[in-house]
Scaffold this motif. Structure first.
Motif, mmCIF file in Angstrom:
data_model
loop_
_atom_site.group_PDB
_atom_site.id
_atom_site.type_symbol
_atom_site.label_atom_id
_atom_site.label_comp_id
_atom_site.label_asym_id
_atom_site.label_seq_id
_atom_site.Cartn_x
_atom_site.Cartn_y
_atom_site.Cartn_z
ATOM 1 N N THR A 1 -69.766 45.046 -5.640
ATOM 2 C CA THR A 1 -69.246 44.193 -4.577
ATOM 3 C C THR A 1 -69.541 44.860 -3.240
ATOM 4 O O THR A 1 -69.034 45.955 -2.965
ATOM 5 C CB THR A 1 -67.736 43.957 -4.726
ATOM 6 O OG1 THR A 1 -67.458 43.402 -6.020
ATOM 7 C CG2 THR A 1 -67.235 43.007 -3.648
ATOM 8 N N LEU A 2 -70.339 44.198 -2.436
ATOM 9 C CA LEU A 2 -70.663 44.675 -1.097
ATOM 10 C C LEU A 2 -69.878 43.821 -0.112
ATOM 11 O O LEU A 2 -70.071 42.611 -0.034
ATOM 12 C CB LEU A 2 -72.160 44.572 -0.840
ATOM 13 C CG LEU A 2 -72.726 45.368 0.338
ATOM 14 C CD1 LEU A 2 -72.540 46.858 0.098
ATOM 15 C CD2 LEU A 2 -74.190 45.039 0.548
ATOM 16 N N SER A 3 -68.959 44.471 0.633
ATOM 17 C CA SER A 3 -68.041 43.749 1.507
ATOM 18 C C SER A 3 -68.284 44.159 2.956
ATOM 19 O O SER A 3 -68.306 45.347 3.280
ATOM 20 C CB SER A 3 -66.584 44.048 1.116
ATOM 21 O OG SER A 3 -65.684 43.411 1.991
ATOM 22 N N PHE A 4 -68.476 43.150 3.810
ATOM 23 C CA PHE A 4 -68.655 43.375 5.245
ATOM 24 C C PHE A 4 -67.490 42.713 5.970
ATOM 25 O O PHE A 4 -67.323 41.487 5.899
ATOM 26 C CB PHE A 4 -69.986 42.793 5.728
ATOM 27 C CG PHE A 4 -70.252 43.035 7.186
ATOM 28 C CD1 PHE A 4 -70.792 44.241 7.613
ATOM 29 C CD2 PHE A 4 -69.960 42.067 8.136
ATOM 30 C CE1 PHE A 4 -71.036 44.465 8.952
ATOM 31 C CE2 PHE A 4 -70.200 42.284 9.479
ATOM 32 C CZ PHE A 4 -70.743 43.496 9.889
ATOM 33 N N ARG A 5 -66.696 43.507 6.670
ATOM 34 C CA ARG A 5 -65.503 43.007 7.340
ATOM 35 C C ARG A 5 -65.798 42.791 8.815
ATOM 36 O O ARG A 5 -66.192 43.719 9.534
ATOM 37 C CB ARG A 5 -64.341 43.982 7.181
ATOM 38 C CG ARG A 5 -63.978 44.271 5.736
ATOM 39 C CD ARG A 5 -62.615 44.874 5.607
ATOM 40 N NE ARG A 5 -61.575 43.906 5.911
ATOM 41 C CZ ARG A 5 -60.322 43.987 5.480
ATOM 42 N NH1 ARG A 5 -59.964 44.987 4.704
ATOM 43 N NH2 ARG A 5 -59.427 43.098 5.815
ATOM 44 N N PHE A 6 -65.603 41.564 9.271
ATOM 45 C CA PHE A 6 -65.762 41.267 10.691
ATOM 46 C C PHE A 6 -64.563 41.774 11.491
ATOM 47 O O PHE A 6 -64.703 42.263 12.609
ATOM 48 C CB PHE A 6 -65.939 39.758 10.901
ATOM 49 C CG PHE A 6 -67.169 39.220 10.226
ATOM 50 C CD1 PHE A 6 -68.409 39.345 10.817
ATOM 51 C CD2 PHE A 6 -67.083 38.595 8.989
ATOM 52 C CE1 PHE A 6 -69.546 38.842 10.196
ATOM 53 C CE2 PHE A 6 -68.208 38.089 8.365
ATOM 54 C CZ PHE A 6 -69.447 38.214 8.957
ATOM 55 N N ASN A 7 -63.367 41.639 10.928
ATOM 56 C CA ASN A 7 -62.147 42.154 11.528
ATOM 57 C C ASN A 7 -61.139 42.370 10.404
ATOM 58 O O ASN A 7 -61.517 42.442 9.232
ATOM 59 C CB ASN A 7 -61.600 41.207 12.612
ATOM 60 C CG ASN A 7 -61.450 39.771 12.119
ATOM 61 O OD1 ASN A 7 -61.030 39.548 10.976
ATOM 62 N ND2 ASN A 7 -61.798 38.813 12.954
ATOM 63 N N LYS A 8 -59.867 42.450 10.752
ATOM 64 C CA LYS A 8 -58.848 42.740 9.748
ATOM 65 C C LYS A 8 -58.705 41.614 8.742
ATOM 66 O O LYS A 8 -58.285 41.842 7.603
ATOM 67 C CB LYS A 8 -57.507 43.006 10.450
ATOM 68 C CG LYS A 8 -56.387 43.429 9.514
ATOM 69 C CD LYS A 8 -55.118 43.731 10.280
ATOM 70 C CE LYS A 8 -54.006 44.154 9.327
ATOM 71 N NZ LYS A 8 -52.751 44.463 10.044
ATOM 72 N N TRP A 9 -59.064 40.380 9.110
ATOM 73 C CA TRP A 9 -58.764 39.226 8.268
ATOM 74 C C TRP A 9 -60.011 38.542 7.700
ATOM 75 O O TRP A 9 -59.907 37.888 6.657
ATOM 76 C CB TRP A 9 -57.951 38.185 9.055
ATOM 77 C CG TRP A 9 -56.719 38.754 9.686
ATOM 78 C CD1 TRP A 9 -56.532 39.116 10.977
ATOM 79 C CD2 TRP A 9 -55.485 39.045 9.019
ATOM 80 N NE1 TRP A 9 -55.278 39.613 11.188
ATOM 81 C CE2 TRP A 9 -54.597 39.578 9.986
ATOM 82 C CE3 TRP A 9 -55.042 38.898 7.711
ATOM 83 C CZ2 TRP A 9 -53.302 39.961 9.673
ATOM 84 C CZ3 TRP A 9 -53.744 39.294 7.411
ATOM 85 C CH2 TRP A 9 -52.890 39.813 8.379
ATOM 86 N N ILE A 10 -61.138 38.659 8.349
ATOM 87 C CA ILE A 10 -62.333 37.920 7.949
ATOM 88 C C ILE A 10 -63.354 38.898 7.389
ATOM 89 O O ILE A 10 -63.617 39.947 7.976
ATOM 90 C CB ILE A 10 -62.953 37.154 9.141
ATOM 91 C CG1 ILE A 10 -61.910 36.255 9.793
ATOM 92 C CG2 ILE A 10 -64.148 36.336 8.678
ATOM 93 C CD1 ILE A 10 -61.355 35.177 8.890
ATOM 94 N N SER A 11 -63.976 38.493 6.243
ATOM 95 C CA SER A 11 -64.993 39.333 5.625
ATOM 96 C C SER A 11 -65.966 38.457 4.852
ATOM 97 O O SER A 11 -65.670 37.314 4.482
ATOM 98 C CB SER A 11 -64.365 40.358 4.681
ATOM 99 O OG SER A 11 -63.819 39.715 3.545
ATOM 100 N N ALA A 12 -67.130 39.027 4.585
ATOM 101 C CA ALA A 12 -68.148 38.392 3.746
ATOM 102 C C ALA A 12 -68.424 39.303 2.562
ATOM 103 O O ALA A 12 -68.412 40.540 2.701
ATOM 104 C CB ALA A 12 -69.424 38.143 4.549
#
Length: 425
Positions: free
Chosen positions: A379-390
């Motif tokens: 699982t590769l997770s990219f977090r834009f901020n505390k609440w939003i991620s891809a």
């Protein structure tokens, strides 16, 4: 001061001059004695003048020393033992004061009032006040230090038992939407999909010898499909898994470990436009119990963490509550259980590549030396901020205990990408 000392010298010379005149008026005085007195007067006067020059005509830094060297001639005449001792010692140099005192001792012994021994025996003078001393009460009161009571407030001391438990959680809800018009030149269909994921951990560590790690993972995903006339929604992800490890420390990073792993799914699974059931709740249920060792990973400056579990002894049980799935799941026909023994390993790591990019990987393998299961979840997770991620999820799997596929053989593969909400604590 200079004028006062000159007057003192004159006063000291007057008696001596009077004595010389007295001898002059009475001729019956022996002539030799008169000559000696005149010589004594001359020498005494010369010594006083020399002393005056040494004190008042000497440099500033030597005046005090000159006055300190000649104190005895201004005091009542006293017989000093050290002066006589220096006179009889060979090689000692007599000062002007020493010679003057010696001549006075010889020529006029009647002028000597005391000796050095009497002065030493008398000691220092004792002052006896005429009136008794009384202390000043007012001064005592004024100098008394007043004690100031410090301002304090009561403190409540609470003793708590150490808490060796640590809790963590990770929650996410991902969405994906795809629209394709009816006349799209490549074909295809519109669909919606949603994926929810929950990971909870409760870990015990008494900071001495014992560790107990517990993890619950749940993932569930749905997708709409217009082309499937039999099923309006199909599952894209369906998993619940429990991992529990009890470890006894062997060294700094190695633990003797007993691991229990169990996993299954929530609901049934179908293929598009096919009524055949491929899986269901507790069909299958896999449980693996293994004994081995764990290595705690903490590398790359605490950025890569996790554990590696190696178990040469493992028991694996596969269960299905639906007998019609027993053969497809690699069991004997009309049997609920499949039991075997073998070896197992699990690698579970989390790598914080950057502040906003994280990679979680899990590699699991089991072999009974007759069949082999292997799973690799990424699982590769990219977090834009505390609440939003891809998220990008890739899941290859190998299992030679089930029926072989004509196209992929024993290999299976799953992949999806999504964006949505994520919360961690």
């Amino acid at each position: 001061m200079k004028h006062y000392l000159s007057i003192l010298l004159l006063l000291l010379m007057i008696p001596l001059c009077s004595d010389a005149q007295w001898h002059y008026r009475f001729p019956f005085v022996h002539k030799e004695k008169a000559q000696k007195s005149a010589s004594f007067v001359k020498q005494y006067g010369d010594s006083l003048m020399a002393l005056n020059n040494r004190i008042f005509n000497a440099p500033a830094n030597k005046k005090a020393d000159a006055a300190a060297d000649e104190p005895r001639i201004f005091m009542p005449l006293t017989f000093y033992h050290d002066v006589v001792g220096r006179a009889f010692n060979v090689g000692d140099t007599l000062s002007l004061t020493d010679r003057l005192l010696l001549r006075t001792y010889i020529m006029h012994p009647e002028l000597v009032e005391s000796s050095q021994t009497e002065i030493e025996n008398a000691g220092a003078p004792v002052y006896e006040p005429e009136k008794p001393l009384h202390r000043r009460e007012d001064l005592v009161e004024k100098s008394r230090t007043e004690y100031v009571e410090p301002k304090t407030s009561p403190l409540t001391v609470v003793l708590r038992r150490p808490n060796f438990w640590n809790y963590r959680g990770d929650y996410s809800l991902q969405f994906m939407q795809n629209y394709v018009s009816g006349n799209w030149y490549k074909g295809g269909e519109s669909n919606y999909s949603a994926l929810t994921s929950v990971t909870m951990e409760a870990n015990y560590n008494n900071k001495q010898k014992v560790r107990w790690d517990n993890k619950l993972e749940m993932r569930f995903g749905l997708q709409s499909s217009r082309s499937d006339t039999l099923h309006r929604f199909k599952t894209t992800e369906d998993l619940f898994r429990v991992t529990s490890k009890l470890g006894l420390q062997a060294s700094k990073r190695w633990y003797y470990t007993l691991q229990v792993l169990a996993y299954s799914q929530f609901t049934h699974g179908y293929k598009s436009n096919k009524p055949t059931l491929y899986s269901d709740f507790l069909a299958p249920l896999n449980m693996n119990i293994s004994v081995g060792m764990d290595y705690n990973v903490d590398w790359l400056g605490h950025k890569l963490k996790g554990s590696v579990h190696l178990a040469p002894f493992a028991y694996n049980m596969k269960y299905t509550r639906k007998l019609e799935l027993s053969e497809r799941l690699g069991m004997e026909k009309n049997h609920h259980f499949l039991n075997d023994f073998g070896s197992e390993f699990t690698v579970d790591l989390t790598w914080q590549l950057m502040d906003m990019l994280k990679w979680k990987t899990r590699l699991y393998g089991y072999t009974s030396y007759e069949r082999t299961e292997m799973e690799w979840e990424n699982t590769l997770s990219f977090r834009f901020n505390k609440w939003i991620s891809a998220q990008l999820f890739m899941y290859p799997r190998f299992d030679d205990g089930v029926n072989r596929d004509d196209h992929h053989g024993y290999w299976q593969f799953k992949e999806y990408a999504s964006i949505g909400f994520q919360y961690s604590f």
